[in-house]
Scaffold this active site. Structure first.
Site, PDB file in Angstrom:
ATOM      1  N   ALA A 121     -55.033  10.485 -34.510  1.00 47.18           N
ATOM      2  CA  ALA A 121     -56.327  11.116 -34.524  1.00 47.18           C
ATOM      3  C   ALA A 121     -56.174  12.578 -34.782  1.00 47.18           C
ATOM      4  O   ALA A 121     -55.100  12.927 -35.301  1.00 47.18           O
ATOM      5  CB  ALA A 121     -56.857  10.848 -33.198  1.00 47.18           C
ATOM      6  N   HIS A 122     -57.446  13.227 -34.533  1.00 43.62           N
ATOM      7  CA  HIS A 122     -57.465  14.595 -35.485  1.00 43.62           C
ATOM      8  C   HIS A 122     -56.478  15.502 -34.857  1.00 43.62           C
ATOM      9  O   HIS A 122     -56.093  15.244 -33.570  1.00 43.62           O
ATOM     10  CB  HIS A 122     -59.008  14.911 -34.954  1.00 43.62           C
ATOM     11  CG  HIS A 122     -59.271  15.161 -33.389  1.00 43.62           C
ATOM     12  ND1 HIS A 122     -59.004  16.232 -32.692  1.00 43.62           N
ATOM     13  CD2 HIS A 122     -59.775  14.297 -32.497  1.00 43.62           C
ATOM     14  CE1 HIS A 122     -59.230  16.055 -31.382  1.00 43.62           C
ATOM     15  NE2 HIS A 122     -59.684  14.755 -31.571  1.00 43.62           N
ATOM     16  N   ASP A 123     -56.167  16.477 -35.672  1.00 43.26           N
ATOM     17  CA  ASP A 123     -55.199  17.588 -35.356  1.00 43.26           C
ATOM     18  C   ASP A 123     -53.839  17.180 -34.558  1.00 43.26           C
ATOM     19  O   ASP A 123     -53.159  18.135 -33.808  1.00 43.26           O
ATOM     20  CB  ASP A 123     -56.020  18.390 -34.117  1.00 43.26           C
ATOM     21  CG  ASP A 123     -57.148  19.115 -34.745  1.00 43.26           C
ATOM     22  OD1 ASP A 123     -57.209  19.864 -35.747  1.00 43.26           O
ATOM     23  OD2 ASP A 123     -58.411  18.774 -33.922  1.00 43.26           O
TER      24      ASP A 123
END
Length: 222
Positions: A143-145
């Site tokens: 997922a993000h980041d």
């Protein structure tokens, strides 16, 4: 097979390698710029052997002896073994090739090191950064980041939620869920740690530690 022309070698002949070979074949069909003909796609193992699924099996020495460009991907789950083999092949002039299945979802601007493998139904979302020789197995997502180091392995159906740091050589087992961190305090999976299958990780994991269970705790020696 003649010694001339670009060749792709999938390192390994076990079950995972047999799963990856159709991904590799499809990827190479979509990248004619590499100039690798179907007859020059091979498995590579320590020793040559009988064909596997109709695909020739060359020894590493035979693969290195081929003329022309030699591209390779590693279908081996152990990150330390991937590092050793990749270093040896690259020193001999072979080129690591990243593979992705047709139905993988990746950002156009993904920052990812060489030699990655994205199996069918895997996914990476926004602003993740990934190191060398990453493996993202069936149905796993990043997922993000997230920030992922070198030689990291995600087994099937891993849920790596946002703002997680995964250090080099970490192995995350099948069905594990990693709780989301925050921008100012990402959750960290330490270098060389092992996350057991089905574990639910809610806090940092120290380097080299194996954790299991829900919530995940260090595995006690038997």
């Amino acid at each position: 097979m003649s010694r001339h022309g670009p060749t792709f070698g999938l390192i390994g002949t076990g079950g995972f390698a047999r799963e990856v070979m159709p991904v590799a074949r499809a990827f190479l069909r979509h990248h004619p710029d590499l100039g690798i003909e179907p007859g020059r796609i091979v498995f590579v193992d320590r020793e040559a052997g009988a064909p596997v699924g109709g695909v020739p099996v060359l020894s590493e020495a035979e693969f290195l002896d081929l003329d022309g460009d030699r591209h390779f991907s590693l279908a081996i789950g152990d990150g330390a073994v991937r590092q050793t083999i990749a270093a040896r092949l690259e020193a001999a002039g072979c080129r690591p090739l990243s593979l992705r299945a047709d139905n993988v979802l990746l950002p156009d601007d993904l920052d990812c090191g060489p030699g990655a493998l994205f199996a069918p139904f895997s996914m990476v979302t926004a602003d993740a950064r990934i190191g060398r020789q990453f493996q993202c197995n069936l149905y796993s997502y990043v997922a993000h980041d997230c920030v992922i180091g070198d030689y990291v392995t995600l087994a099937p159906r891993v849920c790596l939620n946002g703002n997680v740091v995964v250090e080099d050589f970490a192995y995350v087992g099948t069905g594990a869920v990693i709780r989301q961190g925050t921008p100012d305090r990402p959750l960290v999976l330490g270098r060389g740690c092992v996350i057991g299958m089905g574990a639910v990780v809610t806090k940092d994991v120290a380097p080299g530690v194996t954790v299991v269970g829900n919530p995940a705790r260090p595995l006690e020696a038997q």
